[in-house]
Design a protein around this motif. Structure first.
Motif, PDB file in Angstrom:
ATOM      1  N   PRO A 141       0.841  -1.195   0.000  1.00 51.99           N
ATOM      2  CA  PRO A 141       0.000   0.000   0.000  1.00 51.99           C
ATOM      3  C   PRO A 141       0.880   1.251   0.000  1.00 51.99           C
ATOM      4  O   PRO A 141       1.940   1.266   0.635  1.00 51.99           O
ATOM      5  N   GLY A 142       0.430   2.281  -0.709  1.00 49.18           N
ATOM      6  CA  GLY A 142       1.252   3.494  -0.809  1.00 49.18           C
ATOM      7  C   GLY A 142       0.492   4.770  -0.513  1.00 49.18           C
ATOM      8  O   GLY A 142       1.050   5.857  -0.563  1.00 49.18           O
ATOM      9  N   PHE A 143      -0.805   4.620  -0.201  1.00 49.28           N
ATOM     10  CA  PHE A 143      -1.599   5.807   0.138  1.00 49.28           C
ATOM     11  C   PHE A 143      -1.907   5.812   1.634  1.00 49.28           C
ATOM     12  O   PHE A 143      -2.948   6.291   2.067  1.00 49.28           O
ATOM     13  N   GLY A 144      -1.005   5.246   2.444  1.00 52.98           N
ATOM     14  CA  GLY A 144      -1.165   5.324   3.896  1.00 52.98           C
ATOM     15  C   GLY A 144      -1.693   4.062   4.555  1.00 52.98           C
ATOM     16  O   GLY A 144      -1.828   4.008   5.781  1.00 52.98           O
ATOM     17  N   GLY A 145      -1.984   3.023   3.778  1.00 51.90           N
ATOM     18  CA  GLY A 145      -2.623   1.822   4.332  1.00 51.90           C
ATOM     19  C   GLY A 145      -1.807   1.108   5.398  1.00 51.90           C
ATOM     20  O   GLY A 145      -2.367   0.611   6.376  1.00 51.90           O
ATOM     21  N   THR A 146      -0.486   1.068   5.222  1.00 51.14           N
ATOM     22  CA  THR A 146       0.312   0.346   6.219  1.00 51.14           C
ATOM     23  C   THR A 146       0.335   1.082   7.555  1.00 51.14           C
ATOM     24  O   THR A 146       0.702   0.502   8.580  1.00 51.14           O
ATOM     25  N   GLN A 147      -0.046   2.348   7.550  1.00 51.72           N
ATOM     26  CA  GLN A 147      -0.024   3.128   8.787  1.00 51.72           C
ATOM     27  C   GLN A 147      -1.420   3.375   9.365  1.00 51.72           C
ATOM     28  O   GLN A 147      -1.640   3.251  10.570  1.00 51.72           O
ATOM     29  N   ARG A 148      -2.376   3.728   8.495  1.00 50.41           N
ATOM     30  CA  ARG A 148      -3.714   4.009   9.036  1.00 50.41           C
ATOM     31  C   ARG A 148      -4.478   2.725   9.343  1.00 50.41           C
ATOM     32  O   ARG A 148      -5.296   2.709  10.257  1.00 50.41           O
ATOM     33  N   LEU A 149      -4.226   1.665   8.584  1.00 49.62           N
ATOM     34  CA  LEU A 149      -4.965   0.423   8.849  1.00 49.62           C
ATOM     35  C   LEU A 149      -4.652  -0.141  10.242  1.00 49.62           C
ATOM     36  O   LEU A 149      -5.580  -0.426  11.004  1.00 49.62           O
ATOM     37  N   PRO A 150      -3.365  -0.275  10.622  1.00 48.10           N
ATOM     38  CA  PRO A 150      -3.111  -0.753  11.993  1.00 48.10           C
ATOM     39  C   PRO A 150      -3.637   0.186  13.074  1.00 48.10           C
ATOM     40  O   PRO A 150      -4.058  -0.264  14.138  1.00 48.10           O
ATOM     41  N   ARG A 151      -3.638   1.492  12.789  1.00 49.62           N
ATOM     42  CA  ARG A 151      -4.194   2.414  13.786  1.00 49.62           C
ATOM     43  C   ARG A 151      -5.702   2.199  13.913  1.00 49.62           C
ATOM     44  O   ARG A 151      -6.282   2.447  14.974  1.00 49.62           O
ATOM     45  N   VAL A 153      -7.509  -0.834  12.923  1.00 53.17           N
ATOM     46  CA  VAL A 153      -7.980  -2.203  13.244  1.00 53.17           C
ATOM     47  C   VAL A 153      -6.981  -2.990  14.088  1.00 53.17           C
ATOM     48  O   VAL A 153      -7.255  -4.152  14.403  1.00 53.17           O
ATOM     49  N   GLY A 154      -5.858  -2.392  14.437  1.00 51.62           N
ATOM     50  CA  GLY A 154      -4.835  -3.103  15.206  1.00 51.62           C
ATOM     51  C   GLY A 154      -3.833  -3.770  14.273  1.00 51.62           C
ATOM     52  O   GLY A 154      -4.157  -4.105  13.131  1.00 51.62           O
ATOM     53  N   PRO A 155      -2.599  -3.972  14.795  1.00 53.00           N
ATOM     54  CA  PRO A 155      -1.523  -4.470  13.930  1.00 53.00           C
ATOM     55  C   PRO A 155      -1.740  -5.892  13.407  1.00 53.00           C
ATOM     56  O   PRO A 155      -1.372  -6.192  12.269  1.00 53.00           O
ATOM     57  N   ALA A 156      -2.331  -6.777  14.214  1.00 53.35           N
ATOM     58  CA  ALA A 156      -2.454  -8.173  13.766  1.00 53.35           C
ATOM     59  C   ALA A 156      -3.353  -8.259  12.534  1.00 53.35           C
ATOM     60  O   ALA A 156      -3.010  -8.908  11.531  1.00 53.35           O
ATOM     61  N   MET A 157      -4.496  -7.619  12.600  1.00 56.25           N
ATOM     62  CA  MET A 157      -5.415  -7.678  11.459  1.00 56.25           C
ATOM     63  C   MET A 157      -4.855  -6.912  10.268  1.00 56.25           C
ATOM     64  O   MET A 157      -5.035  -7.313   9.113  1.00 56.25           O
ATOM     65  N   ALA A 158      -4.136  -5.828  10.546  1.00 55.61           N
ATOM     66  CA  ALA A 158      -3.538  -5.067   9.437  1.00 55.61           C
ATOM     67  C   ALA A 158      -2.497  -5.911   8.719  1.00 55.61           C
ATOM     68  O   ALA A 158      -2.465  -5.966   7.477  1.00 55.61           O
ATOM     69  N   LYS A 167      -9.638 -10.269   0.337  1.00 57.88           N
ATOM     70  CA  LYS A 167     -10.761  -9.327   0.388  1.00 57.88           C
ATOM     71  C   LYS A 167     -11.696  -9.746   1.510  1.00 57.88           C
ATOM     72  O   LYS A 167     -11.867 -10.935   1.775  1.00 57.88           O
ATOM     73  N   ILE A 168     -12.276  -8.777   2.160  1.00 56.29           N
ATOM     74  CA  ILE A 168     -13.239  -9.076   3.223  1.00 56.29           C
ATOM     75  C   ILE A 168     -14.574  -8.414   2.904  1.00 56.29           C
ATOM     76  O   ILE A 168     -14.617  -7.394   2.219  1.00 56.29           O
ATOM     77  N   ASP A 169     -15.645  -9.024   3.405  1.00 45.03           N
ATOM     78  CA  ASP A 169     -16.956  -8.440   3.129  1.00 45.03           C
ATOM     79  C   ASP A 169     -17.287  -7.369   4.179  1.00 45.03           C
ATOM     80  O   ASP A 169     -16.539  -7.146   5.140  1.00 45.03           O
ATOM     81  N   ALA A 170     -18.430  -6.723   3.977  1.00 41.25           N
ATOM     82  CA  ALA A 170     -18.795  -5.591   4.835  1.00 41.25           C
ATOM     83  C   ALA A 170     -18.950  -6.026   6.291  1.00 41.25           C
ATOM     84  O   ALA A 170     -18.565  -5.291   7.205  1.00 41.25           O
ATOM     85  N   GLN A 171     -19.496  -7.225   6.518  1.00 39.92           N
ATOM     86  CA  GLN A 171     -19.706  -7.678   7.901  1.00 39.92           C
ATOM     87  C   GLN A 171     -18.373  -7.859   8.619  1.00 39.92           C
ATOM     88  O   GLN A 171     -18.235  -7.505   9.786  1.00 39.92           O
ATOM     89  N   GLU A 172     -17.388  -8.433   7.900  1.00 36.91           N
ATOM     90  CA  GLU A 172     -16.078  -8.588   8.539  1.00 36.91           C
ATOM     91  C   GLU A 172     -15.437  -7.210   8.770  1.00 36.91           C
ATOM     92  O   GLU A 172     -14.821  -6.968   9.815  1.00 36.91           O
ATOM     93  N   ALA A 173     -15.620  -6.315   7.804  1.00 36.03           N
ATOM     94  CA  ALA A 173     -15.070  -4.951   7.972  1.00 36.03           C
ATOM     95  C   ALA A 173     -15.675  -4.285   9.205  1.00 36.03           C
ATOM     96  O   ALA A 173     -14.994  -3.576   9.944  1.00 36.03           O
ATOM     97  N   LEU A 174     -16.952  -4.550   9.444  1.00 33.53           N
ATOM     98  CA  LEU A 174     -17.610  -3.977  10.622  1.00 33.53           C
ATOM     99  C   LEU A 174     -17.056  -4.614  11.896  1.00 33.53           C
ATOM    100  O   LEU A 174     -16.735  -3.927  12.870  1.00 33.53           O
ATOM    101  N   ARG A 175     -16.894  -5.948  11.842  1.00 28.76           N
ATOM    102  CA  ARG A 175     -16.410  -6.670  13.029  1.00 28.76           C
ATOM    103  C   ARG A 175     -15.018  -6.203  13.452  1.00 28.76           C
ATOM    104  O   ARG A 175     -14.729  -6.081  14.638  1.00 28.76           O
ATOM    105  N   ILE A 176     -14.155  -5.924  12.487  1.00 29.83           N
ATOM    106  CA  ILE A 176     -12.779  -5.543  12.845  1.00 29.83           C
ATOM    107  C   ILE A 176     -12.645  -4.029  13.079  1.00 29.83           C
ATOM    108  O   ILE A 176     -11.565  -3.545  13.384  1.00 29.83           O
ATOM    109  N   GLY A 177     -13.743  -3.292  12.879  1.00 24.04           N
ATOM    110  CA  GLY A 177     -13.696  -1.857  13.159  1.00 24.04           C
ATOM    111  C   GLY A 177     -13.202  -1.010  12.002  1.00 24.04           C
ATOM    112  O   GLY A 177     -12.871   0.155  12.175  1.00 24.04           O
ATOM    113  N   LEU A 178     -13.170  -1.600  10.825  1.00 25.13           N
ATOM    114  CA  LEU A 178     -12.751  -0.830   9.649  1.00 25.13           C
ATOM    115  C   LEU A 178     -13.848   0.138   9.222  1.00 25.13           C
ATOM    116  O   LEU A 178     -13.575   1.215   8.693  1.00 25.13           O
ATOM    117  N   VAL A 179     -15.099  -0.260   9.425  1.00 27.45           N
ATOM    118  CA  VAL A 179     -16.216   0.644   9.127  1.00 27.45           C
ATOM    119  C   VAL A 179     -17.076   0.803  10.375  1.00 27.45           C
ATOM    120  O   VAL A 179     -17.055  -0.037  11.279  1.00 27.45           O
TER     121      VAL A 179
END
Ligand code: HXC
Length: 257
Positions: A141-151, A153-158, A167-179
């Motif tokens: 990732p080059g638009f900040g994903g390696t830094q904003r994603l762990p902030r 959803v946490g480092p393990a999931m990132a 790829k993950i679906d919307a429900q998983e994105a909700l579960r991990i706090g991405l949305v």
């Protein structure tokens, strides 16, 4: 005339931005990023801005990433310049002094997911698909994903997402706090409208301070971050919103911010 890549619609200070390259699933090329930067030049000047909503044209995709065809032949220097231009622009969106909401339909991949990560809120339809598939293309990732994603959803999931590219679906994105919320597609628009109206109706100075405390505090050690909170809290008492908000409570009426 060149086509509009970022459509702008304004409803009493609630501004909706639509990335509009539907034939490429709204992939972000340098022209889209430049146009977004131009739109931000305007938004940053406005003192009536209350909330920003960003979405992608059509129901199939929010943004399917940075434009792969455009990136393919880049040299390392050109890749650095492209990432730098996008990072700077996305950071400007993130630091607007109002809530920024990503309204996600369909594909939200790579640079698209990174764009959503820079937003304060992400609301997604139940058909949304998220991921950082860059490793599948031989890049990271080059638009900040390696830094904003762990902030977010946490480092393990990132690490999971950026190293598998799955790829993950919307429900998983909700579960991990991405949305923040997932809605049936038919209800998403109405929900986002209500949300931005609600966010836009709160005291703008308080919302700005709350957003700044969270964002800036995350980059500091706890004691410094708590001191920042205290400063921003005290600053609320220098403006009119605090008096109006607290008077309205005491007088049993709605505040007028
Ligand atoms: C350029 C893209 C694109 C992309 C889709 N398209 N994603 N063009 N860049 N990221 C184009 C396709 O080439 C195609 O164009 C049209 O959009 C429709 O896509 P299809 O693949 O035909 O649709 P579908 O079969 O439904 O598959 C959808 C998809 C797939 C799963 C989203 O398009 C896909 O995997 N896209 C790439 C996703 C990705 O890897 N994103 C990360 C990019 S890297 P034509 O002309 O054939 O109709 C990145 C790095 C960020 O984001 C940091 C950079 C510094």
């Amino acid at each position: 005339m060149s086509e509009t890549l970022i459509e702008v619609a304004d409803n009493a200070g609630i501004v909706r931005l639509t990335v509009s390259r539907p034939k490429a699933l709204n992939a972000l090329n340098s022209a889209v990023i430049s146009e977004l930067a131009g739109v931000l030049d305007d938004l940053e000047q406005r003192d009536d801005l209350r909330a920003v909503l960003i979405t992608g044209a059509g129901e199939k995709s929010f943004v399917a990433g940075a434009d792969i065809a455009e990136m393919r032949d880049k040299t390392p220097e050109q890749a650095r310049a492209f990432a730098g231009q996008a990072l700077k622009t996305i950071k400007r969106l993130e630091t607007l002094p109002v809530p920024v909401v990503a309204l996600v339909n369909g594909f939200c991949l790579g640079g698209g997911c990174e764009l959503a990560l820079a937003c304060d809120w992400a609301v997604a339809s139940d058909n949304a698909i998220f991921g950082q598939p860059e490793v599948l293309l031989g890049v990271i990732p080059g638009f900040g994903g390696t830094q904003r994603l762990p902030r977010r959803v946490g480092p393990a999931m990132a690490i999971d997402l950026v190293t598998t590219g799955r790829k993950i679906d919307a429900q998983e994105a909700l579960r991990i706090g991405l949305v923040n919320r997932v809605m049936p597609q038919a209800e998403l628009e109405a929900y986002a409208e209500e949300l931005t109206k609600q966010l836009g109706g709160n005291g703008p100075e308080a919302v700005r301070g709350a957003k700044q405390a969270v964002h800036d505090g995350l980059d500091q050690d706890l004691d410094s971050a708590l001191a920042l909170e205290t400063s921003l809290f005290a600053l609320c008492f220098a403006g009119e919103e605090q008096r109006e908000g607290m008077s309205a409570f005491v007088e049993k009426r709605k505040p007028n911010f």
